[in-house]
Design an enzyme around this catalytic site. Structure first.
Site, PDB file in Angstrom:
ATOM      1  N   SER A 123       0.826  -1.202   0.000  1.00 16.35           N
ATOM      2  CA  SER A 123       0.000   0.000   0.000  1.00 16.35           C
ATOM      3  C   SER A 123       0.864   1.257   0.000  1.00 16.35           C
ATOM      4  O   SER A 123       1.632   1.484  -0.938  1.00 16.35           O
ATOM      5  CB  SER A 123      -0.965  -0.044   1.191  1.00 16.35           C
TER       6      SER A 123
ATOM      7  N   ASP B 266     -10.074  -3.532  -5.677  1.00 14.57           N
ATOM      8  CA  ASP B 266      -9.298  -2.484  -5.012  1.00 14.57           C
ATOM      9  C   ASP B 266      -9.166  -1.302  -5.971  1.00 14.57           C
ATOM     10  O   ASP B 266      -8.749  -1.483  -7.120  1.00 14.57           O
ATOM     11  CB  ASP B 266      -7.919  -3.039  -4.656  1.00 14.57           C
TER      12      ASP B 266
ATOM     13  N   HIS C  47      -8.110  -4.968  -0.717  1.00 14.26           N
ATOM     14  CA  HIS C  47      -6.985  -4.245  -0.137  1.00 14.26           C
ATOM     15  C   HIS C  47      -6.760  -4.693   1.316  1.00 14.26           C
ATOM     16  O   HIS C  47      -7.713  -4.860   2.070  1.00 14.26           O
ATOM     17  CB  HIS C  47      -7.246  -2.743  -0.176  1.00 14.26           C
TER      18      HIS C  47
END
Length: 318
Positions: A160, A255, A285
């Site tokens: 991320s 996502d 995610h």
């Protein structure tokens, strides 16, 4: 988001829905609008509840690296192997540049060390909004340089927001004599929200991360205007992708950040860089925390560890 959503119901299996429900159980409605202190508290509690025991034999040392403005806490994971590791992994955690730290990804880093036989160094970079961009990038770069100076090949890895930092460090350190030998980006955010990539529209209401969430994190990351053309902020804004370390990008299909990964791999491939995109159907995610309860997440984590192993040993002269 519920199982009745007609867009996600056919795509997400029961194990991932259970993970989504458990994760959501820690968060109040509109959690993204809560204070930063509350967001951190909730995230820390959620991570603690998902946290797994470290694999047997993995030794851990808390250390610090001298950064440009302060010492940067790090945690070193040493695999249960008496031989010299072939490489070191520098790991940058996710959390929107706002939450997370050494504890939130402790088990992930320990398991990577056990699976690969590499030393792993986790970076506790400074968080926003107290430390706006480029503080986190500067910390990640400083830790990379310190680890590279130890002499072993370095594979950069992050999820991320951490994937953003990994890509940024690899872009700016590519011409160093001890440049990274590989980069593994896990559902990274690379600046695609400014490019109108389709996944920001098509997956705008995805479980666990929405496009609205991403825009909040984008706003809180900076003081003043968003940097334009700054690859340390948005790696996709770089003008030159040549000579980068070989790259594996792993994305979750459900996502908004999905197309950041595919676009980054395309840019690298067009520049002659070895790059692979693995898009995981049915995953969302943050699915690393589901690796012990979801077969899909477990197999994806195995692919991530395999990618780290391959990149870390690709240039070894045996």
């Amino acid at each position: 988001m519920t199982k009745r959503d007609p867009f996600y119901a056919p795509r997400i299996d029961d194990e991932i829905w259970a993970f989504v429900d458990r994760t959501n159980s820690f968060y109040p409605p509109d959690a993204v609008e809560s204070s930063i202190a509350i967001q951190r508290s909730v995230y820390d509690e959620m991570c603690a509840q998902f946290r797994q025991s470290r694999p047997a034999g993995v030794a851990v040392q808390d250390e610090a690296v001298a950064g440009p403005d302060c010492d940067i806490p790090t945690r070193r994971y040493l695999p249960d192997d008496k031989s010299q590791p072939a490489a070191t992994v520098v790991y940058c955690h996710g959390g929107g540049f706002v939450v997370g730290g050494l504890e939130s990804h402790d088990d992930v880093c320990a398991e990577i060390a056990a699976a690969t036989g590499f030393t792993v160094v986790s970076v506790d970079y400074r968080l926003c909004p107290e430390h706006p961009h480029p503080a986190a990038y500067q910390d990640a770069r400083a830790v990379f340089e310190a680890v590279a100076d130890e002499g072993l090949p370095v594979v950069m890895c992050g999820d991320s927001a951490g994937g953003n930092l990994v890509a940024a460090v690899c872009l700016t350190a590519r011409h160093r004599p001890e440049a990274p030998v590989g980069q593994v980006l896990i559902y990274p955010g690379l600046g695609g929200e400014s490019m109108g990539l389709p996944s920001y529209r098509d997956e705008a209401e995805a479980p666990l991360l929405t496009t609205r969430d991403i825009m909040f994190y984008k706003k809180v990351r900076v003081t003043g205007g968003v940097p334009i053309g700054d690859p340390t902020y948005a790696p996709l804004s770089a003008k030159d992708f040549s000579d980068l370390a070989p790259c594996v990008v792993v994305t979750a299909d459900c996502d908004p950040l999905r197309d950041d990964g595919s676009t980054f791999v395309r840019r690298l491939s067009e520049a002659g860089v070895q790059a692979e995109w693995i898009n995981e159907p049915g995953l969302v995610h943050g699915y690393l925390r589901a690796r012990t309860t979801s077969e899909r997440a477990k197999h994806s984590f195995a692919r991530i560890c395999d990618a780290i192993s391959r990149l870390g040993t690709a240039n070894r002269g045996d």
